[in-house]
Write a protein that holds these residues in place. Structure first.
Motif, mmCIF file in Angstrom:
data_model
loop_
_atom_site.group_PDB
_atom_site.id
_atom_site.type_symbol
_atom_site.label_atom_id
_atom_site.label_comp_id
_atom_site.label_asym_id
_atom_site.label_seq_id
_atom_site.Cartn_x
_atom_site.Cartn_y
_atom_site.Cartn_z
ATOM 1 N N HIS A 142 113.314 28.950 26.913
ATOM 2 C CA HIS A 142 114.504 29.780 26.734
ATOM 3 C C HIS A 142 115.456 29.566 27.904
ATOM 4 O O HIS A 142 115.305 28.635 28.682
ATOM 5 C CB HIS A 142 114.111 31.254 26.565
ATOM 6 C CG HIS A 142 113.430 31.822 27.762
ATOM 7 N ND1 HIS A 142 114.112 32.479 28.742
ATOM 8 C CD2 HIS A 142 112.138 31.790 28.157
ATOM 9 C CE1 HIS A 142 113.263 32.850 29.684
ATOM 10 N NE2 HIS A 142 112.059 32.449 29.349
ATOM 11 N N THR A 143 116.448 30.429 28.036
ATOM 12 C CA THR A 143 117.532 30.173 28.974
ATOM 13 C C THR A 143 117.072 29.886 30.401
ATOM 14 O O THR A 143 117.493 28.925 31.018
ATOM 15 C CB THR A 143 118.488 31.380 29.001
ATOM 16 O OG1 THR A 143 118.727 31.770 27.668
ATOM 17 C CG2 THR A 143 119.791 30.996 29.663
ATOM 18 N N ARG A 144 116.210 30.735 30.908
ATOM 19 C CA ARG A 144 115.852 30.579 32.316
ATOM 20 C C ARG A 144 115.104 29.268 32.598
ATOM 21 O O ARG A 144 115.494 28.520 33.494
ATOM 22 C CB ARG A 144 115.072 31.805 32.801
ATOM 23 C CG ARG A 144 115.116 31.955 34.299
ATOM 24 C CD ARG A 144 114.554 33.274 34.721
ATOM 25 N NE ARG A 144 115.224 34.379 34.024
ATOM 26 C CZ ARG A 144 115.176 35.630 34.440
ATOM 27 N NH1 ARG A 144 114.510 35.923 35.525
ATOM 28 N NH2 ARG A 144 115.785 36.575 33.777
ATOM 29 N N ALA B 102 117.476 26.395 32.433
ATOM 30 C CA ALA B 102 118.303 26.256 33.632
ATOM 31 C C ALA B 102 117.520 25.577 34.750
ATOM 32 O O ALA B 102 118.036 24.697 35.444
ATOM 33 C CB ALA B 102 118.807 27.629 34.083
ATOM 34 N N VAL C 131 117.279 21.835 33.927
ATOM 35 C CA VAL C 131 118.541 21.111 34.102
ATOM 36 C C VAL C 131 118.867 20.917 35.588
ATOM 37 O O VAL C 131 119.329 19.854 36.008
ATOM 38 C CB VAL C 131 119.694 21.856 33.390
ATOM 39 C CG1 VAL C 131 121.038 21.265 33.763
ATOM 40 C CG2 VAL C 131 119.501 21.800 31.881
ATOM 41 N N SER D 115 122.030 18.433 30.374
ATOM 42 C CA SER D 115 122.930 19.310 29.616
ATOM 43 C C SER D 115 122.208 20.591 29.225
ATOM 44 O O SER D 115 121.273 20.594 28.425
ATOM 45 C CB SER D 115 123.421 18.598 28.358
ATOM 46 O OG SER D 115 123.938 19.540 27.443
ATOM 47 N N ILE D 116 122.641 21.713 29.810
ATOM 48 C CA ILE D 116 121.975 22.989 29.525
ATOM 49 C C ILE D 116 122.102 23.336 28.046
ATOM 50 O O ILE D 116 121.172 23.829 27.414
ATOM 51 C CB ILE D 116 122.558 24.130 30.412
ATOM 52 C CG1 ILE D 116 121.861 25.472 30.126
ATOM 53 C CG2 ILE D 116 124.046 24.330 30.194
ATOM 54 C CD1 ILE D 116 120.815 25.833 31.083
ATOM 55 N N ILE D 117 123.283 23.026 27.482
ATOM 56 C CA ILE D 117 123.488 23.296 26.057
ATOM 57 C C ILE D 117 122.479 22.507 25.226
ATOM 58 O O ILE D 117 121.852 23.037 24.317
ATOM 59 C CB ILE D 117 124.927 22.885 25.646
ATOM 60 C CG1 ILE D 117 125.948 23.776 26.363
ATOM 61 C CG2 ILE D 117 125.121 22.932 24.159
ATOM 62 C CD1 ILE D 117 126.135 25.126 25.750
ATOM 63 N N MET E 184 118.942 23.952 25.638
ATOM 64 C CA MET E 184 118.771 25.230 24.941
ATOM 65 C C MET E 184 118.694 25.039 23.436
ATOM 66 O O MET E 184 117.960 25.731 22.755
ATOM 67 C CB MET E 184 119.898 26.199 25.299
ATOM 68 C CG MET E 184 119.750 26.744 26.720
ATOM 69 S SD MET E 184 120.658 28.252 27.014
ATOM 70 C CE MET E 184 122.320 27.744 26.855
ATOM 71 N N THR E 185 119.464 24.079 22.924
ATOM 72 C CA THR E 185 119.452 23.891 21.476
ATOM 73 C C THR E 185 118.154 23.247 20.983
ATOM 74 O O THR E 185 117.872 23.268 19.796
ATOM 75 C CB THR E 185 120.644 23.023 20.997
ATOM 76 O OG1 THR E 185 120.691 21.859 21.803
ATOM 77 C CG2 THR E 185 121.945 23.767 21.104
ATOM 78 N N ALA F 222 115.400 24.546 21.526
ATOM 79 C CA ALA F 222 114.662 25.748 21.131
ATOM 80 C C ALA F 222 113.160 25.491 21.062
ATOM 81 O O ALA F 222 112.506 25.828 20.092
ATOM 82 C CB ALA F 222 115.181 26.278 19.794
ATOM 83 N N GLU G 167 109.516 26.115 21.458
ATOM 84 C CA GLU G 167 108.700 27.308 21.667
ATOM 85 C C GLU G 167 107.373 26.940 22.324
ATOM 86 O O GLU G 167 107.080 25.751 22.522
ATOM 87 C CB GLU G 167 108.458 28.028 20.334
ATOM 88 C CG GLU G 167 107.526 27.324 19.372
ATOM 89 C CD GLU G 167 108.226 26.254 18.551
ATOM 90 O OE1 GLU G 167 107.608 25.753 17.613
ATOM 91 O OE2 GLU G 167 109.389 25.891 18.859
#
Lengths: 88, 601
Positions: free
Chosen positions: A15-17, A20, A23, A46-48, A51-52, A54, A56
């Motif tokens: 997830h986001t953290r 980050a 990256v 690329s953080i985007i 994140m995409t 996804a 798990e």
């Protein structure tokens, strides 16, 4: 170019953290670094992109690194995945 | 008294709803986003139109346009870095949010794509809008719930980039000691305004779970969001009262309200002084035994009040409150939104959602009228298993809301193992359907049972094989064990949670839980009962879930207890055969106690 397979170990997934954290490490290196999941390949700087993915818990990713500092970059990223992004 | 008690929203509304004229007091309703009460002057930020059409530029301007974008981007990066340095000392959460925004702003893929669009002859603003809209749509359409929410962050970054490109920088420092009124605020805005000494925020849009809201809460700056037309109705330098508990803004308040709210402010400060020091300290006995203190949640706001008071999570969400509030069984999406909101607000700490605990005394639709004895009747899991339509909808809503992986499911009124087994079957069916629909959820969502019937306590060993945690509801356990209706005053002297029979059932439950190494908590009134804290500690309880207002008092009590001594106390008391003996032993061990009670369990 070198590559290695890693597994997402922390419960919440990439997830986001964790994205980050990943990256920030990738961006330190000059090498081109890619994450591949089911043929879907993204730039690890690329953080985007990260994140995409996804990704798990339990999903397997391939890290590809290409450049002068590829070995060091790959190792640091493997360590990050092995440590479950510090969340396990 | 809870912090929420300081708000008197309804009084305000009743008295002044009719006065809406120019120069008169005006009460505006919004969503409470960050608690606290502030009286001060307004500083209004007029929203410029940021919509940029597909603006083309002549080809000889492309290089200038690329430079303009580069400069805007690096200015903004600098601005972000400055903000980031300022929050480094704050909680890790805030720094992480800002770091992510910085990474998005400087994302190489996005940057390349914007530059390529500029090279095709579009203005920098157009290129930024196009790229961010593209990413935003992708984020919005993804199945990943957490990702979908990031779409809002993207909007903020886009807006900031365009503001810089258009040189629309806000002069933050002029807002010192005032209340900022804006259409919306970005995380960077919040940090900069905090630095400038802003005392409260009012926005026209925004969500309670947005990073800006989280930031305002972390900075302890009161905020009310979703106040429609705030920027038009409120003028610069207007007097304002911001009530971040009730989500109310009073524009040009009358003297009587200023006086009333001034009094409230001093009451809040007194309350904070008294117990505030304990908020960030762990609930740990003097000999090092740690207890999780969780908050009970009836309404959304309880989550925040619980967190404000230092709760380690939410131990009991009484989901039937949603039915009471809406006067009907809510639809799946309504439930989902409520559960998700609670999960977001409590994240990363855990949340136990108890499925509808309704019986004919609380809700009548689809239930037999006039049950002879509702407490022993068709309620809790019994009702749910007979109404699979209702139960399945709730389980689906909970599963969908579980993407943060901090939700647990709690089953009420269990008296047999097969009730748990049926529920798990039903849950598996829901999971399968969600899989087929491609909807994400926490595949390992933990399930726990309420131990509130003597039957459940006596078969706790069997139950412990099937579930992940226990939660003891002491009120019902007492009423069912002693056959004493808790609402019947004639038997109120018989209803006593310290009865040895009740305590032995609790002990049995704890032993079964320890055998399987699963956590066991108490969420009934006994948990918030000062006299019983030591006893429950000694019996081996690992979690206590109480009303938000009790958390700090409970923490205080635990931090002054010795686990060794409480174990001795529990041992002695379990050997008492009468509850008089229990009382005497308790009195001996615990002097000058104040009994804190939580009603409505």
């Amino acid at each position: 170019m070198i590559e290695a397979e890693v597994t997402v170990k922390n419960r919440a997934g990439l997830h986001t953290r964790p994205a980050a954290a990943l990256v920030k490490i990738a961006a330190k290196y000059k090498s081109e670094i890619y994450l591949v999941r089911d043929k879907f390949s993204i730039n690890a700087k690329s953080i985007i992109g990260v994140m995409t993915l996804a990704a798990e818990q339990g999903s397997k990713l391939l890290i590809k690194a290409d450049g002068n500092d590829e070995a060091q970059a790959l190792q640091e990223l493997i360590n990050l995945f092995d440590a479950g992004f510090g969340e396990i | 008294m809870t912090i929420q008690d300081f708000s008197s929203a309804d009084v305000v509304e009743k008295q002044s709803k009719t006065e809406n004229g120019n120069g008169n007091q005006m009460v505006m309703k919004g969503i409470p986003s960050s608690p606290g009460i502030i009286i001060g002057k307004a500083f209004v930020i007029k929203q410029e139109s940021l919509i940029v059409p597909d603006e083309k530029i002549p080809s000889d301007q492309i290089n200038d346009e690329l430079n303009r974008f580069d400069n805007a981007q690096s200015d903004l990066v600098q601005q972000f870095l400055l903000s980031l340095n300022r929050v480094k000392s704050e909680t890790g959460n805030i720094a992480a949010i800002m770091e992510t925004n910085l990474l998005i702003l400087s994302d190489p893929v996005i940057t390349d794509s914007i530059k390529n669009t500029i090279k095709k002859g579009f203005s920098a603003e157009s290129a930024v809008v196009q790229e961010f809209e593209k990413q935003r749509n992708y984020f919005k359409n993804t199945k990943d719930e957490i990702l979908r929410e990031r779409a809002v962050e993207l909007d903020h970054i886009k807006q900031m980039l365009i503001s810089v490109l258009k040189n629309q920088c806000i002069n933050y420092s002029v807002a010192k000691n005032s209340i900022v009124v804006a259409h919306s605020l970005t995380t960077t805005d919040i940090v900069n305004f905090k630095e400038a000494g802003v005392i409260a925020f009012i926005t026209e849009i925004g969500s309670i779970a947005s990073h800006a809201s989280i930031l305002a809460r972390s900075f302890d700056i009161p905020a009310v969001i979703g106040v429609k037309n705030a920027c038009e109705a409120i003028h610069d330098s207007n007097d304002l009262i911001v009530d971040g508990f009730a989500g109310i803004v009073i524009n040009r308040p009358r003297k009587v309200f200023i006086e009333r709210y001034t009094k409230k402010i001093s009451e809040i400060e007194e309350h904070k002084r008294r117990l505030g020091a304990l908020v960030k300290m762990p609930a740990e006995t003097i000999d090092g035994k740690k207890i999780q203190i969780l908050t009970n949640v009836n309404f959304l706001d309880d989550v925040r009040t619980g967190v404000l008071n230092g709760a380690d999570g939410v131990g009991l969400v009484r989901s039937e409150n949603l039915i009471m509030e809406l006067k009907k069984i809510p639809e799946e999406d309504t439930q989902y939104n409520w559960y998700k909101e609670i999960s977001d607000r409590a994240y990363p700490t855990p949340v136990s959602i108890r499925v509808f605990d309704i019986g004919s005394d609380k809700y009548s639709e689809g239930l037999p009228f006039n049950e002879e004895n509702p407490a022993l009747g068709f309620r809790g899991i019994r009702f749910l298993l007979s109404r699979k339509d209702i139960f399945e909808t709730q389980l689906r809503a909970i599963l969908r809301a579980s993407v943060n992986k901090n939700i647990k499911i709690l089953l009420p009124m269990i008296s047999s193992l097969h009730e748990v087994e049926y529920t798990i079957e039903l849950l598996d069916i829901c999971k399968k359907k969600l899989d087929e629909e491609g909807i994400p959820y926490d595949t390992n969502i933990p399930i726990g049972v309420m131990i509130e019937t003597p039957a459940a306590a006596l078969i706790a060993d069997g139950l412990s094989e099937a579930v992940n945690f226990f939660s003891i509801g002491t009120n019902d356990l007492t009423q069912y064990t002693l056959a004493a209706d808790r609402t019947n005053e004639l038997v109120s002297d018989i209803f006593d949670s310290f009865h040895p029979a009740v305590l032995r059932l609790i002990k049995l439950t704890i032993e079964a839980a320890n055998q399987k190494n699963i956590p066991v908590g108490v969420c009934g009134e006994l948990a918030g009962h000062a006299a019983s804290t030591d006893l429950l500690l000694g019996l081996g309880i690992s979690e206590l879930s109480v009303a938000p207002s009790i958390i700090l008092e409970l923490k205080n009590r635990i931090r002054n207890s010795s686990y060794q001594k409480t174990k001795q106390l529990a041992d002695d008391i379990l050997h008492c055969s009468s509850y008089k003996g229990v009382r005497e032993r308790l009195d001996l061990a615990l002097k000058d106690l104040t009994i804190i009670e939580e009603k409505d369990n």
